[in-house]
Design a protein around this motif. Structure first.
Motif, mmCIF file in Angstrom:
data_model
loop_
_atom_site.group_PDB
_atom_site.id
_atom_site.type_symbol
_atom_site.label_atom_id
_atom_site.label_comp_id
_atom_site.label_asym_id
_atom_site.label_seq_id
_atom_site.Cartn_x
_atom_site.Cartn_y
_atom_site.Cartn_z
ATOM 1 N N SER A 74 0.838 -1.202 0.000
ATOM 2 C CA SER A 74 0.000 0.000 0.000
ATOM 3 C C SER A 74 0.871 1.249 0.000
ATOM 4 N N PRO A 76 0.543 5.795 1.134
ATOM 5 C CA PRO A 76 -0.314 6.797 1.766
ATOM 6 C C PRO A 76 -1.354 7.334 0.780
ATOM 7 N N ASP A 77 -2.544 7.538 1.295
ATOM 8 C CA ASP A 77 -3.631 8.094 0.480
ATOM 9 C C ASP A 77 -3.315 9.561 0.183
ATOM 10 N N ASP A 80 -5.690 11.802 2.060
ATOM 11 C CA ASP A 80 -5.676 11.785 3.522
ATOM 12 C C ASP A 80 -4.467 10.980 3.986
ATOM 13 N N THR A 82 -3.444 10.064 6.700
ATOM 14 C CA THR A 82 -3.626 9.135 7.817
ATOM 15 C C THR A 82 -4.149 7.785 7.340
ATOM 16 N N LYS A 83 -4.480 7.688 6.048
ATOM 17 C CA LYS A 83 -5.017 6.448 5.493
ATOM 18 C C LYS A 83 -4.082 5.916 4.414
ATOM 19 N N THR A 84 -4.316 4.676 4.029
ATOM 20 C CA THR A 84 -3.529 4.086 2.955
ATOM 21 C C THR A 84 -4.452 3.609 1.833
ATOM 22 N N VAL A 85 -3.869 3.476 0.653
ATOM 23 C CA VAL A 85 -4.586 2.942 -0.504
ATOM 24 C C VAL A 85 -3.752 1.801 -1.082
#
Length: 199
Positions: A74, A76-77, A80, A82-85
């Motif tokens: 994954s 980092p988004d 955001d 704080t989220k991952t993609v």
């Protein structure tokens, strides 16, 4: 007291130079002389441009190409932090999914992968490596059985005979080292490059 500290300081400096500088530089020089291709990342070039490494998989999605294993890496988004993609084969974030055999998320992902093959008109490969990730998420190899299962789709899309594409898979299959170490495998990037040379 200074007489006792001086030898300790000299030894720290000496071993820092030996183990922190001299040894790594010597090993790097030996690697460059003896195994320069591997020491530099086993990079693959085509027409003078680096297109990948034989050690890290790539995310092939077209039916014109053989597909590698699913990748659980994954990033980092961008929207955001704080989220991952999902970012397949992201070498900066190597790692498996750590999903166990009783994980519903794993069952859902495998089921979705098989259903996507059916809906796209592909023959799904039911080999374990066709639907499960590797420990690193970067594995560039698939099993010969997985590659053979993809032959009909690749041959149909490229308008080639299945026999010709199967022959290419057989030629690209790497066998066990010394006949006993490892498993037979096919490097997906090398196979796809060989496929591109077919007319």
């Amino acid at each position: 007291m200074l007489a006792q500290l001086r030898p300790a300081i000299v030894m720290i400096v000496l071993f820092t130079i030996l183990t922190g500088l001299a040894y790594p530089l010597a090993i790097t020089a030996i690697a460059q002389l003896v195994l320069s291709h591997k020491a530099n990342g086993s990079l693959i070039e085509r027409d003078g441009a680096i297109i990948g490494s034989s050690l890290i998989g790539q995310n092939f999605t077209s039916d014109r190409y053989f597909h590698g294993r699913p990748s659980a890496t994954s990033a980092p988004d961008p929207a955001d932090a704080t989220k991952t993609v999902d970012a397949p084969y992201n070498a900066a974030n190597s790692g498996g999914s750590n999903l166990g055999p009783t994980s519903q998320k794993l069952v859902d992902r495998v089921t979705a992968s098989i259903e996507a093959d059916f809906s796209a008109g592909r023959v799904p490969a039911f080999e374990a490596d066709a639907v499960t990730t590797s420990a690193s998420g970067l594995d560039p190899h698939i099993s010969p059985e997985n590659a053979q299962a993809q032959v009909p789709t690749v041959a149909r899309t490229r308008k080639l005979s299945e026999a010709r594409v199967r022959g290419l898979v057989n030629a690209a299959t790497e066998h066990r080292f010394a006949g006993i170490i490892g498993e037979p495998r096919v490097n997906v990037l090398r196979l796809n490059l060989a496929l591109d040379t077919l007319r």
